[in-house]
Design a protein around this motif. Structure first.
Motif, PDB file in Angstrom:
ATOM      1  N   LEU A 191       0.826  -1.207   0.000  1.00  0.00           N
ATOM      2  CA  LEU A 191       0.000   0.000   0.000  1.00  0.00           C
ATOM      3  C   LEU A 191       0.862   1.259   0.000  1.00  0.00           C
ATOM      4  N   LEU A 192       1.966   1.239   0.718  1.00  0.00           N
ATOM      5  CA  LEU A 192       2.881   2.383   0.703  1.00  0.00           C
ATOM      6  C   LEU A 192       3.462   2.588  -0.697  1.00  0.00           C
ATOM      7  N   TYR A 193       3.794   1.495  -1.360  1.00  0.00           N
ATOM      8  CA  TYR A 193       4.292   1.577  -2.737  1.00  0.00           C
ATOM      9  C   TYR A 193       3.248   2.235  -3.638  1.00  0.00           C
ATOM     10  N   TYR A 194       2.005   1.781  -3.561  1.00  0.00           N
ATOM     11  CA  TYR A 194       0.967   2.363  -4.411  1.00  0.00           C
ATOM     12  C   TYR A 194       0.663   3.808  -4.039  1.00  0.00           C
ATOM     13  N   CYS A 195       0.777   4.155  -2.778  1.00  0.00           N
ATOM     14  CA  CYS A 195       0.641   5.569  -2.392  1.00  0.00           C
ATOM     15  C   CYS A 195       1.710   6.407  -3.093  1.00  0.00           C
ATOM     16  N   GLN A 196       2.925   5.899  -3.116  1.00  0.00           N
ATOM     17  CA  GLN A 196       4.025   6.643  -3.751  1.00  0.00           C
ATOM     18  C   GLN A 196       3.815   6.766  -5.256  1.00  0.00           C
TER      19      GLN A 196
END
Length: 147
Positions: A26-31
């Motif tokens: 999820l952090l990757y997709y936020c970025q």
């Protein structure tokens, strides 16, 4: 600019609790979506293409091995995010909530930036390569314009 710990704090508060790998994804997709929508990074920390998917080393270092669920993230504060950043993180968490653990893992492992960073590495090779900001931007900015 918030740190990845600040964004992780927001994600954990939005989800209640989640497996460590799901937090990483999820952090990757936020970025990547922040790059596509706003043209700049959400947080400055690097993302590495590990065999299991994108990983932020500083997040991984804070999670004890064999932790089944992350229920809190005291290392950051969601209050360091602007309203716009929080709204975007909420949208990403909501959008990817439809995917179970397996589906989210497969989605990440078929993602253009992850594939490009892993190119030439054996599937069993535990060495990860950095997924560059330029690579994420090129892939997702083009995708966002095509949608």
């Amino acid at each position: 600019m918030p740190s990845v710990d600040d964004v992780a704090s927001d994600v954990v508060l939005l989800t209640g609790q989640l497996p460590p790998n799901r937090l990483q994804r999820l952090l990757y997709y936020c970025q990547v979506w922040h790059l596509a929508w706003f043209g700049d990074t959400l947080f400055p920390e690097i993302i590495v293409a590990n065999p299991s998917g994108p990983v932020i080393p500083s997040i991984r270092a804070r999670i004890p091995r064999y932790t089944p669920l992350v229920a809190s993230w005291p290392y950051g504060s969601k209050y360091r995010l602007t309203w716009k950043q929080h709204a975007m993180v909420s949208e990403i968490v909501y959008a990817y909530d439809a995917f179970d653990q397996f589906q989210l893992a497969m989605l990440c492992q078929h993602d253009g930036p992850w594939l490009a960073a892993r190119r030439g590495l054996d599937a069993s090779d535990t060495v990860g390569r950095i997924i560059t900001v330029d690579l994420m931007y090129q892939c997702y900015c083009n995708y966002d314009q095509a949608v």
